[in-house]
Design a protein around this motif. Structure first.
Motif, PDB file in Angstrom:
ATOM      1  N   ALA A  93      -8.567  -0.248   7.820  1.00  0.00           N
ATOM      2  CA  ALA A  93      -8.863  -1.104   6.673  1.00  0.00           C
ATOM      3  C   ALA A  93      -7.778  -2.166   6.495  1.00  0.00           C
ATOM      4  CB  ALA A  93      -9.001  -0.253   5.408  1.00  0.00           C
TER       5      ALA A  93
ATOM      6  N   ASP B 248       0.842  -1.198   0.000  1.00  0.00           N
ATOM      7  CA  ASP B 248       0.000   0.000   0.000  1.00  0.00           C
ATOM      8  C   ASP B 248       0.881   1.253   0.000  1.00  0.00           C
ATOM      9  OD1 ASP B 248      -2.462   1.462   0.223  1.00  0.00           O
ATOM     10  OD2 ASP B 248      -1.902   1.852   2.299  1.00  0.00           O
TER      11      ASP B 248
ATOM     12  N   ALA C  96      -8.572  10.165   8.501  1.00  0.00           N
ATOM     13  CA  ALA C  96      -8.478   9.390   7.266  1.00  0.00           C
ATOM     14  C   ALA C  96      -7.331   8.390   7.336  1.00  0.00           C
ATOM     15  CB  ALA C  96      -8.302  10.321   6.071  1.00  0.00           C
ATOM     16  N   ALA C  97      -6.204   8.803   7.905  1.00  0.00           N
ATOM     17  CA  ALA C  97      -5.067   7.884   8.043  1.00  0.00           C
ATOM     18  C   ALA C  97      -5.410   6.738   8.996  1.00  0.00           C
ATOM     19  CB  ALA C  97      -3.842   8.640   8.545  1.00  0.00           C
TER      20      ALA C  97
ATOM     21  N   ALA D 217       0.282   4.425   0.695  1.00  0.00           N
ATOM     22  CA  ALA D 217       0.121   5.284   1.874  1.00  0.00           C
ATOM     23  C   ALA D 217       0.800   4.657   3.089  1.00  0.00           C
ATOM     24  CB  ALA D 217      -1.357   5.525   2.161  1.00  0.00           C
TER      25      ALA D 217
ATOM     26  N   HIS E  37      -7.623   4.369   7.205  1.00  0.00           N
ATOM     27  CA  HIS E  37      -6.826   3.577   6.263  1.00  0.00           C
ATOM     28  C   HIS E  37      -6.127   2.431   6.998  1.00  0.00           C
ATOM     29  CE1 HIS E  37      -4.988   3.309   2.278  1.00  0.00           C
ATOM     30  NE2 HIS E  37      -3.913   2.894   2.910  1.00  0.00           N
TER      31      HIS E  37
END
Length: 163
Positions: free
Chosen positions: A135, A32, A128-129, A34, A132
Motif C-alpha cells: 500500500a 506511518d 499483512a505486513a 507500522a 501494508h
C-alpha cells in the motif's frame, strides 16, 4: 518537431515524477506508525550487523556494495513504474489520470511480489505486513504517476496542430 518537443516534455515530466514518488515513499515510511517500527527495527539490526562486521575485519567496500544494492532496488521501485506507464501511455495516447497514477501505483506495489514470484513464506502476520508495504509503494507510484500526468499526460492525445 512535434516528436522532439513531446520527447522533451516526457523527459521533464519523468524528472519531476521520480522525486515526487521518492518524497511520497519517504513521507509514508516516516509518518506511518507500522512502517516506523519496521524501519527502526531494520535500521537498528542493520547498524548492529554493520558495526559487528566492521569490528570483525570485513572490508568497508563490502558495505558499499550492500548500499549500492539498496540504491539499485530503490531505483527499480521508483523509476521503472513511471517510465513504463509513461511509455505505454504515450504510445497509446492515453490521457486519463487513472492510467498514469493508477498504473504506476499498481506496478510499484506489484514489483516486489513479481520479483519474488508471489507471496513469500510466512503466516498471516507477514502477509499483512507485506500488504501494508504494498500500500505504501502504491502511494509512491501513484504520486509519481500524478505528477507525470500533470506535466505531460494530460496532453498525450492532442492532435499535431494543437499547442
Amino acid at each position: 518537431m512535434r516528436v522532439l518537443g513531446r520527447l522533451l516534455l516526457l523527459c521533464l515530466a519523468l524528472v519531476l515524477a521520480v522525486p515526487a514518488g521518492a518524497l511520497m515513499l519517504g513521507l509514508a515510511l516516516v509518518l506511518d506508525p507500522a512502517a516506523q517500527a519496521w524501519l527502526a527495527g531494520g535500521a537498528l539490526a542493520g547498524l548492529d550487523a554493520t558495526l559487528s562486521d566492521l569490528a570483525a575485519g570485513m572490508a568497508p567496500e563490502t558495505m558499499l556494495l550492500a548500499l549500492a544494492g539498496i540504491a539499485q532496488a530503490l531505483a527499480v521501485l521508483l523509476v521503472a513504474p513511471p517510465v513504463l506507464v509513461a511509455l505505454v501511455g504515450e504510445t497509446l495516447r492515453l490521457r486519463t489520470l487513472a492510467w498514469y497514477a493508477g498504473g504506476a501505483g499498481l506496478l510499484s506495489a506489484a514489483l516486489p511480489w513479481l520479483a519474488r514470484g508471489g507471496a513469500g513464506p510466512g503466516g498471516a502476520e507477514r502477509l499483512a505486513a507485506e500488504g501494508h508495504l504494498s500500500a505504501i509503494l502504491f502511494l509512491a507510484g501513484a504520486a509519481a504517476g500524478l505528477v507525470y500526468w500533470l506535466v505531460a499526460g494530460r496532453s498525450a492525445a492532442e492532435p499535431a496542430g494543437a499547442a
